[in-house]
Design an enzyme around this catalytic site. Structure first.
Site, PDB file in Angstrom:
ATOM      1  N   LYS A  37     169.226  57.601  85.148  1.00 57.89           N
ATOM      2  CA  LYS A  37     170.415  57.660  86.003  1.00 57.89           C
ATOM      3  C   LYS A  37     170.961  59.086  86.028  1.00 57.89           C
ATOM      4  CE  LYS A  37     170.938  53.152  86.656  1.00 57.89           C
ATOM      5  NZ  LYS A  37     169.549  52.807  86.449  1.00 57.89           N
ATOM      6  N   SER A  58     166.926  51.902  91.660  1.00 52.94           N
ATOM      7  CA  SER A  58     168.302  52.389  91.570  1.00 52.94           C
ATOM      8  C   SER A  58     168.440  53.870  91.879  1.00 52.94           C
ATOM      9  CB  SER A  58     168.895  52.109  90.183  1.00 52.94           C
ATOM     10  OG  SER A  58     168.348  52.981  89.221  1.00 52.94           O
TER      11      SER A  58
END
Length: 129
Positions: free
Chosen positions: A87, A48
């Site tokens: 993230k 990701s």
């Protein structure tokens, strides 16, 4: 030269349990990171964060801190899921947006009270085969 503990695996994808500590240490030189206090390392699992140049299998060097600025790369604990993810962090009012750096993946949104910053990425280490 100094050592940094490798504490486990962090998801670059869906949040995962931090995993059992690996009980390993990385030996680094002081020219990589000047401030050595509060550092630890995590192995990345997932894709990701590929547009942030963090790939599956890389090691992220983290500085333990509980606050980051919007847009910084952070290890974030999702309290109700008891899982951690890597993230870009954005505090948006009473919500937190965890933004992947992969256009194929969607942002994750959580109430701010449900997330805890565990550290900030200060370096990425990649082994080339």
């Amino acid at each position: 030269v100094f050592s940094v503990p490798l504490l486990g695996t962090i998801a670059a994808g869906e949040p995962i349990d931090f995993g059992d500590p690996l009980y390993e240490a990385l030996t680094l030189t002081s020219d990589i990171v000047r401030q050595q206090e509060g550092l630890y390392a995590l192995r990345v699992k997932g894709d990701s964060m590929i547009d942030a140049l963090i790939n599956d299998g890389d090691i992220v060097l983290m500085r333990h801190q509980e606050r980051v600025e919007n847009g910084e790369l952070a290890a974030v604990w999702i309290k109700d899921q008891e899982e951690t993810t890597l993230k870009r962090f954005y505090l948006e009012g009473s919500q937190v947006r965890l933004q992947p750096a992969n256009p194929a993946m969607q942002a994750m949104h959580y109430p701010a009270k449900n997330v805890r910053v565990m550290g900030k990425v200060v370096c990425v280490i990649r082994q080339l085969n």
